[in-house]
Design a protein around this motif. Structure first.
Motif: not given
Length: 126
Positions: A75-85
């Motif tokens: 999840a981390i390298p996708h750089f999308n805090p809103t979609a992290f979960l």
């Protein structure tokens, strides 16, 4: 790391055509985004997150903890805090696919299909 490199390659290819384009704001119609997202990204990310991290940790930590760690790394390298979960969740599902099938092929195909459908929906939205 490979996914990050791939995103930078895509960014450099698309920035030639768009004034301030990044991979995050480049038009979804750019063919290289489709190719990378549906072919290279699933293979690279699944080999790293499921093939390397999950499988190695699973022998030492068990399924739940190793799947969680692998999914967070995914999840981390996708750089999308809103979609992290959401990324953690789908990563966990792909760990389960990997464990049940004892193969990386199942999560790779699922990942490719997920990316294809996501891009298709974004394309239809405009």
């Amino acid at each position: 790391m490979f996914a990050f490199i791939g995103f930078n390659i895509v960014n450099s290819l698309t920035s030639k055509y768009f004034e301030t384009a990044t991979i995050l704001d480049a038009p979804i119609s750019v063919p290289v985004v489709y190719i990378y997202s549906v072919t290279f990204s699933p293979i690279i990310e699944e080999y790293i997150c499921r093939g390397f991290i999950f499988k190695r940790l699973n022998h030492k930590l068990g399924f739940t903890l190793s799947a969680l760690i692998s999914s967070i790394v995914f999840a981390i390298p996708h750089f999308n805090p809103t979609a992290f979960l959401g990324y953690v969740f789908i990563g966990f599902v792909w760990c389960w696919y990997c464990k049940k099938s004892n193969s990386l092929l199942v999560p790779i195909i699922s990942h490719a299909a997920f990316n294809f459908i996501s891009i298709l929906i974004m394309s239809l939205k405009g």
